[in-house]
Design a protein around this motif. Structure first.
Motif, PDB file in Angstrom:
ATOM      1  N   HIS A  56       0.823  -1.205   0.000  1.00  0.00           N
ATOM      2  CA  HIS A  56       0.000   0.000   0.000  1.00  0.00           C
ATOM      3  C   HIS A  56       0.863   1.263   0.000  1.00  0.00           C
ATOM      4  O   HIS A  56       2.000   1.250   0.495  1.00  0.00           O
ATOM      5  CB  HIS A  56      -0.930  -0.002   1.211  1.00  0.00           C
ATOM      6  CG  HIS A  56      -1.851  -1.183   1.264  1.00  0.00           C
ATOM      7  ND1 HIS A  56      -2.818  -1.420   0.307  1.00  0.00           N
ATOM      8  CD2 HIS A  56      -1.942  -2.219   2.147  1.00  0.00           C
ATOM      9  CE1 HIS A  56      -3.465  -2.531   0.590  1.00  0.00           C
ATOM     10  NE2 HIS A  56      -2.949  -3.044   1.707  1.00  0.00           N
ATOM     11  N   ALA A  57       0.326   2.351  -0.535  1.00  0.00           N
ATOM     12  CA  ALA A  57       0.991   3.652  -0.503  1.00  0.00           C
ATOM     13  C   ALA A  57       0.564   4.346   0.784  1.00  0.00           C
ATOM     14  O   ALA A  57      -0.619   4.644   0.958  1.00  0.00           O
ATOM     15  CB  ALA A  57       0.601   4.477  -1.719  1.00  0.00           C
ATOM     16  N   VAL A  58       1.492   4.599   1.667  1.00  0.00           N
ATOM     17  CA  VAL A  58       1.170   5.065   3.012  1.00  0.00           C
ATOM     18  C   VAL A  58       1.841   6.404   3.302  1.00  0.00           C
ATOM     19  O   VAL A  58       3.034   6.582   3.044  1.00  0.00           O
ATOM     20  CB  VAL A  58       1.635   4.040   4.070  1.00  0.00           C
ATOM     21  CG1 VAL A  58       1.162   4.464   5.458  1.00  0.00           C
ATOM     22  CG2 VAL A  58       1.111   2.649   3.733  1.00  0.00           C
ATOM     23  N   ASP A  59       1.065   7.329   3.838  1.00  0.00           N
ATOM     24  CA  ASP A  59       1.584   8.587   4.352  1.00  0.00           C
ATOM     25  C   ASP A  59       1.164   8.737   5.805  1.00  0.00           C
ATOM     26  O   ASP A  59       0.037   8.377   6.169  1.00  0.00           O
ATOM     27  CB  ASP A  59       1.050   9.791   3.565  1.00  0.00           C
ATOM     28  CG  ASP A  59       1.717   9.931   2.208  1.00  0.00           C
ATOM     29  OD1 ASP A  59       2.957   9.834   2.157  1.00  0.00           O
ATOM     30  OD2 ASP A  59       1.005  10.151   1.214  1.00  0.00           O
ATOM     31  N   VAL A  60       2.054   9.248   6.626  1.00  0.00           N
ATOM     32  CA  VAL A  60       1.764   9.520   8.031  1.00  0.00           C
ATOM     33  C   VAL A  60       1.519  11.008   8.206  1.00  0.00           C
ATOM     34  O   VAL A  60       2.290  11.830   7.704  1.00  0.00           O
ATOM     35  CB  VAL A  60       2.938   9.069   8.934  1.00  0.00           C
ATOM     36  CG1 VAL A  60       2.714   9.509  10.380  1.00  0.00           C
ATOM     37  CG2 VAL A  60       3.095   7.555   8.876  1.00  0.00           C
ATOM     38  N   VAL A  61       0.449  11.359   8.900  1.00  0.00           N
ATOM     39  CA  VAL A  61       0.111  12.750   9.172  1.00  0.00           C
ATOM     40  C   VAL A  61       0.379  13.044  10.643  1.00  0.00           C
ATOM     41  O   VAL A  61      -0.207  12.421  11.528  1.00  0.00           O
ATOM     42  CB  VAL A  61      -1.366  13.052   8.833  1.00  0.00           C
ATOM     43  CG1 VAL A  61      -1.682  14.515   9.097  1.00  0.00           C
ATOM     44  CG2 VAL A  61      -1.668  12.693   7.383  1.00  0.00           C
ATOM     45  N   ASP A  62       1.258  13.991  10.905  1.00  0.00           N
ATOM     46  CA  ASP A  62       1.645  14.377  12.255  1.00  0.00           C
ATOM     47  C   ASP A  62       1.006  15.722  12.588  1.00  0.00           C
ATOM     48  O   ASP A  62       1.280  16.714  11.912  1.00  0.00           O
ATOM     49  CB  ASP A  62       3.173  14.489  12.333  1.00  0.00           C
ATOM     50  CG  ASP A  62       3.678  14.734  13.742  1.00  0.00           C
ATOM     51  OD1 ASP A  62       2.900  15.232  14.579  1.00  0.00           O
ATOM     52  OD2 ASP A  62       4.867  14.450  13.989  1.00  0.00           O
TER      53      ASP A  62
END
Length: 250
Positions: A72-78
């Protein structure tokens, strides 16, 4: 910044500052197809005690790495990296062309995402106020008709399970319906290191199997939602006022 195994969290020039991109691995996909997944870190706390600081970052990294390893294409939002004014003003309250750049970039990421992982500590039996504040800046139409996973954690024995109860209602109203399986990580500092890797003596396979149940459900429902969107447009929400959802008057 390092992640689990072959997966690395990296900052790419084209990504807004609030995003940490996780590279997808070559492992076989979970149930369903490849998805664009946003993993929200639900804590803005950088102080201690209690320690360790930024405990949620460990859980988020482990979740992101496992999803990326499945392709999967994953981005983390902080939330610490998303600038917001001192006075609450959501994305949809700005005039066209006047939205802060970072806020608008995150709105586009939410709209493009096909699934979410909401990672929260527990505050007084409730979800993190930092997570709620961030999500409240965006209209529910950006989240609607997409699945989500509830992931909670704690430094103590409960793993944030009580916060998860309220998160079900919150995320359902937001429109990103939570899958039935949840992730709870009690005493997270004894399970994961600062980079999201499993500590020595921890049964990594058992933890990945436990978390994978939720991620498999996310992928299955995400694939179903994608297929349905390819056939029919999602039903519309109210267009002018929340009163459009009201029952007819007597």
């Amino acid at each position: 910044r390092g992640g689990l195994g072959v997966n690395r969290h990296t900052r790419r020039p084209q990504n807004p500052a609030f995003l940490r991109r996780t590279r997808g691995g070559s492992s076989r996909n979970m149930a369903g197809g490849r998805m664009r997944v946003l993993v929200f870190l639900g804590s803005a706390r950088v102080s201690s005690p209690p320690g360790p600081k930024r405990l949620g970052d460990r859980v988020v990294r482990a979740c992101a790495a496992q999803l990326a390893a499945a392709g999967h294409a994953v981005d983390v939002v902080d939330p610490l990296a998303v600038p917001r004014g001192e006075v609450f003003k959501p994305h949809f309250a700005y005039a066209a062309g006047r939205v802060p750049v970072e806020l608008d970039a995150l709105a586009k990421k939410i709209e493009a995402a096909e699934g979410f992982v909401m990672c929260s500590p527990e505050y007084n039996h409730s979800m993190s106020p930092a997570l709620a504040d961030l999500l409240n800046h965006f209209g529910r139409s950006l989240f609607s008709y997409k699945p989500s996973v509830i992931a909670t954690y704690s430094a103590g024995q409960w793993g944030g399970a009580r916060a998860a109860v309220g998160m079900r209602a919150y995320l359902s109203e937001l429109g990103c319906l939570p899958v039935s399986a949840m992730i709870h990580v009690p005493r997270a500092q004894t399970v994961l290191d600062a980079e999201g890797g499993y500590l020595e003596g921890v049964d990594q396979a058992q933890w990945e199997g436990y978390m994978g149940r939720a991620f498999d459900q996310l992928a299955w429902w995400g694939a179903a939602a994608q297929a349905q969107r390819g056939k029919h447009a999602p039903p519309g929400a109210f267009k002018h006022s929340p009163s459009q959802r009201d029952a007819p008057s007597a």
